[in-house]
Scaffold this motif. Sequence first.
Motif, short mmCIF file in Angstrom:
data_model
loop_
_atom_site.label_atom_id
_atom_site.label_comp_id
_atom_site.label_asym_id
_atom_site.label_seq_id
_atom_site.Cartn_x
_atom_site.Cartn_y
_atom_site.Cartn_z
N PRO A 130 4.21 2.71 -1.61
CA PRO A 130 3.57 3.69 -2.83
C PRO A 130 3.61 3.11 -3.87
O PRO A 130 4.23 3.57 -5.38
CB PRO A 130 4.07 4.83 -2.41
CG PRO A 130 5.12 4.98 -2.01
CD PRO A 130 5.52 3.92 -1.58
N THR A 131 3.38 1.57 -4.36
CA THR A 131 3.40 1.32 -6.16
C THR A 131 2.20 0.40 -6.09
O THR A 131 1.48 0.42 -5.30
CB THR A 131 4.78 0.23 -6.07
OG1 THR A 131 3.94 -0.76 -5.29
CG2 THR A 131 5.62 0.97 -5.40
N THR A 132 1.66 0.42 -7.14
CA THR A 132 0.89 -0.48 -7.97
C THR A 132 -0.13 -1.52 -7.53
O THR A 132 -0.65 -2.23 -6.77
CB THR A 132 0.23 -0.65 -9.77
OG1 THR A 132 2.03 1.03 -9.81
CG2 THR A 132 -0.71 -0.22 -9.59
N LEU A 133 1.65 -2.71 -7.52
CA LEU A 133 1.23 -3.70 -6.68
C LEU A 133 0.44 -3.37 -5.25
O LEU A 133 0.34 -4.59 -5.09
CB LEU A 133 2.97 -4.54 -7.26
CG LEU A 133 2.65 -5.51 -8.36
CD1 LEU A 133 3.84 -5.92 -8.97
CD2 LEU A 133 1.09 -5.98 -9.38
N SER A 134 1.96 -2.92 -5.19
CA SER A 134 1.46 -2.74 -3.20
C SER A 134 0.36 -2.64 -2.98
O SER A 134 -1.19 -3.31 -1.88
CB SER A 134 2.30 -1.69 -2.47
OG SER A 134 3.26 -3.08 -2.04
N LEU A 135 -0.49 -1.27 -3.66
CA LEU A 135 -1.72 -0.34 -3.07
C LEU A 135 -2.94 -2.00 -3.63
O LEU A 135 -3.73 -1.90 -2.94
CB LEU A 135 -1.99 0.26 -3.94
CG LEU A 135 -1.34 1.90 -3.17
CD1 LEU A 135 -1.10 2.96 -4.09
CD2 LEU A 135 -2.33 1.85 -2.08
N ARG A 136 -2.48 -2.90 -4.82
CA ARG A 136 -3.34 -4.29 -5.17
C ARG A 136 -3.75 -4.83 -4.07
O ARG A 136 -4.91 -5.40 -3.52
CB ARG A 136 -2.64 -4.76 -6.64
CG ARG A 136 -3.92 -4.89 -7.16
CD ARG A 136 -3.65 -6.33 -8.60
NE ARG A 136 -3.87 -7.57 -8.76
CZ ARG A 136 -3.68 -8.32 -9.09
NH1 ARG A 136 -2.33 -8.62 -8.36
NH2 ARG A 136 -4.32 -9.57 -8.56
N THR A 137 -2.97 -5.06 -3.54
CA THR A 137 -2.81 -6.13 -2.63
C THR A 137 -3.91 -5.66 -1.28
O THR A 137 -4.18 -6.12 -0.75
CB THR A 137 -1.45 -6.20 -2.03
OG1 THR A 137 -0.78 -5.78 -1.65
CG2 THR A 137 -0.71 -7.44 -2.57
N TYR A 138 -4.14 -4.16 -1.20
CA TYR A 138 -4.51 -3.58 0.14
C TYR A 138 -5.71 -4.22 0.16
O TYR A 138 -6.69 -4.26 0.33
CB TYR A 138 -3.98 -1.90 0.41
CG TYR A 138 -5.07 -1.42 1.36
CD1 TYR A 138 -4.28 -2.01 2.96
CD2 TYR A 138 -5.39 -0.19 1.36
CE1 TYR A 138 -5.16 -1.77 3.58
CE2 TYR A 138 -6.43 -0.48 2.43
CZ TYR A 138 -6.42 -0.82 3.30
OH TYR A 138 -6.97 -0.10 4.83
N THR A 139 -6.05 -3.41 -1.90
CA THR A 139 -8.10 -3.51 -2.40
C THR A 139 -7.74 -4.93 -1.82
O THR A 139 -9.33 -4.84 -1.91
CB THR A 139 -7.78 -3.06 -3.12
OG1 THR A 139 -6.93 -3.88 -4.32
CG2 THR A 139 -7.72 -2.02 -4.05
N GLN A 140 -6.30 -6.41 -1.79
CA GLN A 140 -7.32 -7.89 -1.94
C GLN A 140 -7.96 -7.82 -0.21
O GLN A 140 -8.59 -8.85 0.02
CB GLN A 140 -6.48 -8.49 -1.87
CG GLN A 140 -5.74 -8.69 -3.67
CD GLN A 140 -5.18 -9.15 -4.05
OE1 GLN A 140 -3.97 -9.37 -3.27
NE2 GLN A 140 -5.55 -9.90 -5.32
N MET B 266 1.80 9.02 -2.55
CA MET B 266 1.77 9.64 -1.51
C MET B 266 0.64 10.99 -0.64
O MET B 266 0.19 11.19 -0.23
CB MET B 266 3.14 9.81 -0.96
CG MET B 266 3.83 9.06 -0.68
SD MET B 266 5.40 8.88 -0.20
CE MET B 266 5.82 9.53 1.14
N ASP B 267 1.40 11.78 -2.45
CA ASP B 267 0.69 13.07 -1.94
C ASP B 267 -1.51 13.36 -2.37
O ASP B 267 -1.49 14.24 -1.54
CB ASP B 267 1.15 13.86 -3.25
CG ASP B 267 2.52 14.06 -2.77
OD1 ASP B 267 2.73 14.42 -1.53
OD2 ASP B 267 3.45 14.91 -3.50
N SER B 268 -1.25 12.46 -3.61
CA SER B 268 -2.95 12.14 -3.72
C SER B 268 -3.28 10.29 -3.76
O SER B 268 -3.62 9.29 -3.87
CB SER B 268 -2.99 12.29 -5.20
OG SER B 268 -2.45 12.76 -5.52
N PRO B 269 -3.15 10.25 -2.31
CA PRO B 269 -3.53 8.85 -1.81
C PRO B 269 -5.00 8.44 -2.51
O PRO B 269 -6.02 8.33 -2.10
CB PRO B 269 -3.50 8.95 -0.13
CG PRO B 269 -3.02 10.01 0.53
CD PRO B 269 -3.06 11.01 -0.58
N ALA B 270 -4.51 7.15 -2.44
CA ALA B 270 -6.30 6.46 -2.99
C ALA B 270 -7.47 6.57 -1.90
O ALA B 270 -7.17 6.77 -0.37
CB ALA B 270 -5.77 5.12 -3.50
#
Lengths: 250, 524
Positions: free
Chosen positions: A148-158, A191-195
């Motif tokens: 749950p970090t910005t960079l990790s979520l960025r890879t998910y969007t990729q 985690m509490d407010s997932p994208a």
Amino acid sequence: MKVIATYNIKGGVGKTATAVNLARLAAREGAPTLIWDLDPQGAASYYFRIKPKIKGGGKKLIQGKRNLERSIRGTDFELLDLLPADFSYRNMDIFLEGTKKPSHQLYKLLRQFKNEYEYVFLDCPPSISLVSENIFDATTAILVPTIPTTLSLRTYTQILQFFNKHDLDTTKLLPFFCMTDRRKKMHRTMMDSPAEYLKNLMPTAIPYDSKVEQMGAHRAPLVEFAPNARAARCYEALWNDVKSYTSQLK
Amino acid sequence: MRIEFIVQGSQDIEQLKSSVQENFLVRLEPPRTVFRTHYDSFDWRLYHKESLLEDTRDGKEHILVWKTLKGENYCPRMKLREMPKFAWDLPKGPFRDLLTPVLEMRELTPKVKVRSRIHVMHLLNKDEKIVSQIILQENNLQRQRGARSQELDNRTTIVPVRGYAKPSIEVARFLEQHGLTPMQDDLMITALNLIDASPGDYSTKLQLTLDPEMRADRTMKIILRRLLDIMLTNEDGTRSGTDTEFLHDFRVAIRRTRSALSQVKAVFPKQTLDRYKREFAWLGQITSPGRDLDVYLLNFDDYRNNLPVGMQPHIDPMRDFLIKQQAIEHNALVKAMNSQRYRRILKSWSAFLDEPVKVRSTLRNATQPTISVARKRIWRIYKGILRDGGLITQSTPAEVLHDLRKDCKKLRYLMEFFRSLFPEKYIEQLTRMLKTLQTNLGDHQDYDVQITSINEIRSQMQTQENGTGETLLAMSMLIEGLQAKLRQTRSEFAVQFNTFAAKENRKLFRELFASTWESQKTLQ
């Protein structure tokens, strides 16, 4: 036969630990299971004390010129087999290019096991390439461990963008939070407010646990040597989430 | 691959364990007791497929292994909480998919039980990975089927881990050097021999070798005795009612008996014949409703799958209705089987069959050689089938086809009774031809009867307010589907009949059953 991949473009997010533990849990329940270590680093093979080596190299195996079945090794656990990694897998893209339908080859190879295994886990290398396209094609579900970090979520969007661009089925993507630490504010918030784009987010998150790192020393799945560890119990819950999600898929 | 050795009486298990430990890197598990049971269907379907199904109860777990007689696994072993009764009780997966077509609707029954004290040794490589398993077993036959509890061979089994063949070969070599004898037979086969069970010994085939010159009444008693034995073998299973095929085999033996009584004429006194014809007709009657319901329930998944997906759940109340009716009919059957009439028939029939035939008889066929009676009768029925079948057109009423089906069945039974009197190659060829025609006629009859019965069930359910509008609609759709199949089989009849009545078959029938006995002998 259900094919489940643990995949992320990012490295060090817990793909192998997830594949190894979930595969062990599946076999423990009585389901014949195979884990294919596709990562040239061979960590999954190491955890099971199996040499990361394919006789004759990976090329013939991937191109279907060598019997896949002959390379399978039994692990120390009943009903759980492993197809080891090989250092030559670093060139897997080139091997796949040499086949008739490059993005369909893994699916074609796995089909032969449909009467033998109930689950096949693919422990994938961290990249987005022809190998990944094969994985997207061959799998029932793709587990995406996400810190749950910005960079990790960025890879998910990729990954999502890649799926949308290539018109792939995004319902296969099952993200779950991994290596979480609720002492960190960022982790808590995410985690509490997932994208919103984390559509099939699995309800269970795997917490950061130093016991997971000890898998290397024990050379065994965490659920085996520390079944009561927090992370081990979460892997069990995650496996239940995955089973219930995949049972609804066609 | 699985390598098994027999441990001779003089060899001590503990000594063997220590010598393996001295020579290999091993990890020992504490010894434990497991209970092993060999399962098969009543009619040995798995054994006929050269395989054995073994259940090992290890604590609360059941481990199911299906292997060839040589010990190779058919599919990965399966862990279960309880032993399944039927293949469909297994969880979804390769094990069930492979076992279902072999076992079909038959129940798994325990054939022999063994208690084993096992000592498991894991053979490790330098990475301390398990590469082979050595299992030392102290085996005991449990008390069963009149056999006393007794010691069985102690055995050592080497189970290689997939992909690591060499270490197992090394251990096998080591054990052989230490005087252990490699064993070919599975332990369960040895255990079966000890309780006098012969694997594969059940068959509904007559398997009789008849003497062509024996007088016909004596031969008929031999045939009828064998049919009575088949009935008696299936009696207990029919009463229990779990496995539908006991009732099926029981009924077939009754039907064959009735056919023998009515088709082979003038061999038994009229009074005796009339009595048993009447009594066996009663047996046929009491077993009929139960079997019909069994057939509907066995076919139910097909019925369901042939409906549009949206309608499929609506037909399920029909299944519940059939299950209830099946229970009622089964109880009625058991009651009839417990009656004095039933007991009296079987007792007196058995006594009649065991009684020697009278030396002199005024009956036309009683003292005739079997071969001549058999040939005359078969030829006569065959000619009738040719004549009646040839007259059937698209507009012929269904009843005529039903009569033809009955005649074909009579012919088939006669050919089965007397098959050992004729050259195997030819009788087999003609039976095959007849079977194809029978399948067409049988399907036609089944669809016709099912349409009538499902219509009746539909009316009953409607009267008893058992089905919703959707259920009744689904049943109507099912009937429509069956009507289409009925039309299809009817349209195929002409082709099937013409194949059966083809010139070369007619010639063969004539040579076997109509030409002189001497010329028929030349066929052999």
